[in-house]
Structure formats: structure tokens, C-alpha cells
Design an enzyme around this catalytic site. Structure first.
Site, PDB file in Angstrom:
ATOM      1  CB  SER A  50      -0.812  -0.041   1.121  1.00  0.00           C
ATOM      2  OG  SER A  50      -1.832   0.852   1.074  1.00  0.00           O
ATOM      3  CG  ASP A 162      -4.368  -1.564   0.343  1.00  0.00           C
ATOM      4  OD1 ASP A 162      -3.386  -2.421   0.944  1.00  0.00           O
ATOM      5  OD2 ASP A 162      -4.586  -0.569   0.565  1.00  0.00           O
TER       6      ASP A 162
END
Length: 291
Positions: A50, A162
Site C-alpha cells: 500500500s 490493496d
């Protein structure tokens, strides 16, 4: 290149940096990088999840901590996504990909100065995917695509979200990439209570943070050192406090510098350690990125 790697390995262990996810709190990663450079602590490879992929990718691409700090101080959420009409999310994150192409000195894995892996999750299989080849912009965009808020990113016919969904600290990835010593940075697993969410964005971010805590002890097992900046008082969506988080990242790293330096001293490996040491794995590698 191969002879240089052998020479380096003979002198000291390979150091891998694992930068975890945490949205705006990832600004603390910049402080970590600054302290590493200040004390001459080498970084041989980086794995990022991320926001950790955004900061780690910037460093691997050639930006120094001061330059990355300027990005952190000026970036806005609108730089990373825009509203969209979709059944799969509220925002399209193509701007994240464009941001990488505009701001990084190079934007392909093949041109970066040190090995880097961006961690995402295949939403259909639930498996971790580590991008190490092709377009860094697309890889980082996939790694940062927080479910529901951002629409999933299609890569090689697979929908990516993610990387924090499968683990917000990529310590195991750094190990698989070849690190002898893994230094992980956790900007997410803070102590309760969590600040009260103010909108949908923070509800989703804090939900992912709570899920990450359940697996954090397992994730820590793959790290030799864990750096934990004390930033639990800052909301994960608050970019206005980037400077403060960078300073707290520096403070947290200074507290463990001596331990890291001790790990850099080469040690002879005993017979039992050689016998039971884990072999390097190649299963994390992926094919070149295409949309």
C-alpha cells in the site's frame, strides 16, 4: 553485478526493508529512510505494501529522503484518485499510476537502483501478488487500491486490491526476495483505542487496521527488527500532519539504530544453522505487468 553481490554477501548480510501500509501514516516511512542514510545503514532491497509501496518505490527509483519528504508534504488525496460511477468502488485510482509516472525519476522495475517488490492481493483468489517487473505505476496503484474506496485494478486479467488485505507488513516478502536481515516498519498496528472515525474513508481504513492486528504477531516472526512510530493519535487520512509523522518515524528509528548496527556485523554460520536455514524461494515472482 553478480561478483559485486558475492563480495557484499561475504562482508555483511543482505538488508531488506519491509514498509507496511497505513494510508497517510506512511509518511513516517520517510523518517525511517532519513535515519538509515544518516547512520550509513545500507538498504539492499525493499518490499512495500500500500503506501509502503509508494514510499519504497520512490526510494528505489532514485529519490532521496528529502525529495520524498517534499512529495509527502504536498500530496493530496485528489492526486491519487477521482470520483467514479462504478459498482466496485467510489474512486478510480488511475491518478496514482499517473502520479508515479510524473514524480519518479524512472517508472519501470527494470530501471530502478535496487530490487523492489510491490505487494497487492488478487481479490478473486485471495492470494498475495508481488510485482517486480514492468510498470511501477500500475503495480503501486494496485498495491494501494483499498477495497470499496478505490475500484480494483485489472492486471493481467486479474483484479487486484490493496496488499494490506493479505498482510499490511511485507516482512515475509523481503525475506523471499533474498534478505538475510529484515527490518519492518509498522505504521498501522497501534494500541487501542483507535480514534473515532469521521467518515466512510476512515471507517474502512480503521477496519483494515483492526484486521491487521490479528495477524501482526505472525507477521513479526519474519522480521529481525520492527520499527513502530508512535502515531496512533493521528488519523490515517490526515495528510496535513505529514511533517509530524516524518519526525516520529525518525524518532522511532533512532531508538533501534544500535540494534540494527549490531545485526550488520558478519557472523559465522554454524553447522546446525546451515542445516536448518530456509532456502530462498522464487514463488513470489510475477510476470511483467500489463493492463
Amino acid at each position: 553485478m553478480a561478483s559485486n553481490d558475492k563480495s557484499r554477501s561475504a562482508k555483511r548480510p543482505v538488508i531488506g526493508l519491509a514498509l507496511g501500509g497505513g494510508m497517510a501514516r506512511g509518511c513516517a516511512h520517510v523518517g525511517v529512510l532519513r535515519v538509515f542514510e544518516k547512520h550509513g545503514i545500507p538498504i539492499d532491497l525493499i518490499a512495500g505494501t500500500s503506501v509502503g509501496s509508494l514510499i519504497g518505490g520512490a526510494y528505489a527509483a532514485g529519490l532521496n529522503p528529502d525529495q520524498i519528504e517534499q512529495l509527502a508534504l504536498s500530496i493530496q488525496w485528489s492526486d491519487l484518485g477521482r470520483m467514479t460511477i462504478s459498482k466496485l468502488g467510489f474512486y478510480d485510482s488511475r491518478r496514482t499510476e499517473d502520479y508515479v509516472h510524473r514524480k519518479f525519476p524512472v517508472a519501470t522495475f527494470e530501471k530502478i537502483r535496487l530490487p523492489f517488490g510491490a505487494v497487492a492481493c488478487d481479490i478473486q483468489t485471495g492470494k498475495m501478488v508481488v510485482f517486480t517487473e514492468g510498470d511501477m505505476g500500475l503495480a503501486i496503484r494496485a498495491s494501494c487500491a483499498m477495497p470499496v474506496y478505490y475500484t480494483p485494478v485489472m492486471v493481467n486479467g486479474r483484479l487486484m486490491v490493496d496488499g494490506g488485505v493479505v498482510g499490511h507488513i511485507p516482512a515475509s516478502v523481503a525475506r523471499m526476495m533474498g534478505a538475510d536481515i529484515v527490518i519492518a516498519v509498522d505504521v498501522n498496528s497501534q494500541h487501542l483505542p483507535i480514534a473515532q472515525p469521521t467518515h466512510l474513508f476512515t471507517v474502512m481504513a480503521q477496519s483494515m487496521s483492526i484486521m491487521g492486528r490479528t495477524a501482526v504477531s505472525y507477521i513479526y516472526n519474519d522480521a529481525d527488527v520492527v520499527i513502530r512510530p508512535q502515531i496512533e493519535h493521528i488519523r490515517p487520512d490526515d495528510l496535513s500532519r505529514a511533517a509530524e509523522m516524518i519526525t516520529l518515524g525518525q524518532d522511532a528509528t533512532e531508538r533501534v539504530v544500535r540494534k540494527i548496527q549490531q545485526l550488520l556485523v558478519p557472523r559465522k554460520q554454524g553447522f546446525l544453522n546451515r542445516l536448518f536455514s530456509r532456502p530462498k524461494q522464487d514463488s513470489w515472482r510475477v510476470t511483467p505487468l500489463r493492463k
